[in-house]
Design a protein around this motif. Structure first.
Motif, short mmCIF file in Angstrom:
data_model
loop_
_atom_site.label_atom_id
_atom_site.label_comp_id
_atom_site.label_asym_id
_atom_site.label_seq_id
_atom_site.Cartn_x
_atom_site.Cartn_y
_atom_site.Cartn_z
N PHE A 14 0.86 -1.18 0.00
CA PHE A 14 0.00 0.00 0.00
C PHE A 14 0.90 1.23 0.00
CE2 PHE A 14 -1.55 -3.41 2.67
CZ PHE A 14 -2.82 -3.66 2.17
N GLU A 15 0.63 2.18 -0.88
CA GLU A 15 1.43 3.40 -0.90
C GLU A 15 0.54 4.62 -0.77
OE1 GLU A 15 4.68 5.85 -3.56
OE2 GLU A 15 4.04 3.88 -4.21
N ASP A 17 1.21 9.01 0.18
CA ASP A 17 1.96 10.18 0.66
C ASP A 17 3.41 9.86 1.01
OD1 ASP A 17 -0.35 11.76 0.40
OD2 ASP A 17 -1.03 11.18 2.41
N GLY A 18 4.11 9.18 0.12
CA GLY A 18 5.53 8.92 0.34
C GLY A 18 5.84 7.79 1.31
N THR A 19 4.82 7.07 1.76
CA THR A 19 5.03 5.94 2.67
C THR A 19 4.46 4.68 2.00
OG1 THR A 19 4.89 7.29 4.65
CG2 THR A 19 4.47 4.95 4.93
N THR A 20 5.28 3.65 1.97
CA THR A 20 4.83 2.36 1.47
C THR A 20 4.73 1.41 2.65
OG1 THR A 20 5.95 2.73 -0.64
CG2 THR A 20 5.30 0.47 -0.13
N LYS A 21 3.61 0.74 2.77
CA LYS A 21 3.41 -0.25 3.83
C LYS A 21 3.21 -1.61 3.18
CE LYS A 21 1.36 3.00 7.06
NZ LYS A 21 0.18 3.34 7.87
N ALA A 22 3.71 -2.63 3.85
CA ALA A 22 3.56 -3.99 3.36
C ALA A 22 3.05 -4.89 4.47
CB ALA A 22 4.90 -4.51 2.85
N ARG A 23 2.25 -5.85 4.06
CA ARG A 23 1.76 -6.87 4.98
C ARG A 23 2.00 -8.22 4.31
NH1 ARG A 23 -3.78 -6.06 5.25
NH2 ARG A 23 -4.20 -7.89 3.97
N ALA A 24 2.73 -9.09 4.97
CA ALA A 24 3.00 -10.43 4.46
C ALA A 24 2.28 -11.42 5.36
CB ALA A 24 4.50 -10.71 4.47
N THR A 25 1.53 -12.32 4.75
CA THR A 25 0.83 -13.34 5.53
C THR A 25 1.31 -14.72 5.11
OG1 THR A 25 -1.03 -13.49 3.99
CG2 THR A 25 -1.25 -11.92 5.81
N LEU A 26 1.41 -15.59 6.09
CA LEU A 26 1.78 -16.98 5.86
C LEU A 26 0.69 -17.85 6.45
CD1 LEU A 26 3.80 -19.25 5.10
CD2 LEU A 26 4.73 -19.01 7.41
N GLY A 35 3.31 -10.47 9.00
CA GLY A 35 4.47 -9.59 9.19
C GLY A 35 4.17 -8.23 8.59
N HIS A 36 4.76 -7.20 9.17
CA HIS A 36 4.53 -5.82 8.71
C HIS A 36 5.86 -5.14 8.41
CE1 HIS A 36 0.84 -6.78 10.95
NE2 HIS A 36 0.27 -6.05 10.02
N GLY A 37 5.82 -4.26 7.44
CA GLY A 37 7.00 -3.47 7.12
C GLY A 37 6.57 -2.15 6.49
N ALA A 38 7.45 -1.16 6.56
CA ALA A 38 7.15 0.15 5.98
C ALA A 38 8.43 0.79 5.46
CB ALA A 38 6.49 1.05 7.02
N ALA A 39 8.25 1.67 4.50
CA ALA A 39 9.36 2.47 3.97
C ALA A 39 8.85 3.89 3.80
CB ALA A 39 9.83 1.91 2.64
N HIS A 40 9.64 4.84 4.26
CA HIS A 40 9.26 6.25 4.19
C HIS A 40 10.24 6.99 3.30
CE1 HIS A 40 6.70 5.34 7.63
NE2 HIS A 40 7.75 4.74 8.16
N ASP A 47 11.14 10.31 -6.39
CA ASP A 47 10.08 9.32 -6.15
C ASP A 47 10.28 8.12 -7.07
OD1 ASP A 47 7.81 8.03 -5.35
OD2 ASP A 47 6.41 9.36 -6.40
N VAL A 48 10.75 7.02 -6.48
CA VAL A 48 10.94 5.76 -7.20
C VAL A 48 10.13 4.71 -6.44
CG1 VAL A 48 12.59 4.08 -8.10
CG2 VAL A 48 13.27 6.49 -7.87
N PRO A 49 8.88 4.48 -6.85
CA PRO A 49 8.00 3.59 -6.09
C PRO A 49 8.56 2.19 -5.87
CG PRO A 49 6.73 4.81 -7.71
CD PRO A 49 8.18 5.10 -7.99
N GLU A 50 9.34 1.67 -6.83
CA GLU A 50 9.88 0.32 -6.70
C GLU A 50 10.77 0.18 -5.47
OE1 GLU A 50 10.15 2.15 -9.52
OE2 GLU A 50 8.71 1.13 -10.80
N ILE A 51 11.51 1.24 -5.15
CA ILE A 51 12.40 1.18 -3.99
C ILE A 51 11.58 1.06 -2.71
CG2 ILE A 51 14.12 2.44 -2.62
CD1 ILE A 51 15.13 3.62 -5.30
N GLY A 52 10.53 1.84 -2.59
CA GLY A 52 9.66 1.74 -1.42
C GLY A 52 9.01 0.37 -1.31
N ASP A 53 8.59 -0.16 -2.48
CA ASP A 53 8.00 -1.51 -2.48
C ASP A 53 9.00 -2.54 -1.98
OD1 ASP A 53 5.75 -0.36 -3.63
OD2 ASP A 53 6.15 -1.14 -5.65
N GLU A 54 10.22 -2.48 -2.49
CA GLU A 54 11.25 -3.45 -2.11
C GLU A 54 11.58 -3.36 -0.63
OE1 GLU A 54 13.43 -3.33 -6.48
OE2 GLU A 54 14.26 -2.16 -4.83
#
Length: 95
Positions: A14-15, A17-26, A35-40, A47-54
């Motif tokens: 999810f992206e 306002d410059g913050t990408t959040k991720a949720r991983a489920t197993l 699991g949760h992660g974020a990139a600001h 603005d390179v969205p792929e970097i935030g996603d990674e």
């Protein structure tokens, strides 16, 4: 004896306002972990969205992996094995 399982993993990004959040489920079939992660992004950075996603995805997967290792360590201890550092083999399993 063969042992074959299928565990399902999903990764949501999810992206906003410059913050990408991720949720991983197993889903192991008996347990579901999240699991949760974020990139600001610094506003001064390009603005390179792929970097935030990674970054967000990697952090969510690392969180998920850490939870799974914690569960495995508790399970190993519950069968009477010694507890040790994750780098030490426990019952023949390197955690």
């Amino acid at each position: 004896m063969s042992h074959i399982l299928e565990w399902k993993t999903r990764l949501y990004l999810f992206e906003e306002d410059g913050t990408t959040k991720a949720r991983a489920t197993l889903d192991t079939g008996t347990t579901t972990l999240t699991g949760h992660g974020a990139a600001h992004r610094n506003p001064a950075d390009t603005d390179v969205p792929e970097i935030g996603d990674e970054l967000a995805a990697g952090r969510a997967l690392r969180d998920l992996g850490s939870q799974l290792l914690d569960i495995a360590e508790r399970d190993v201890e519950s069968v009477g094995a010694r507890s040790g550092e994750r780098t030490d083999p426990v019952l023949g399993w390197s955690l």
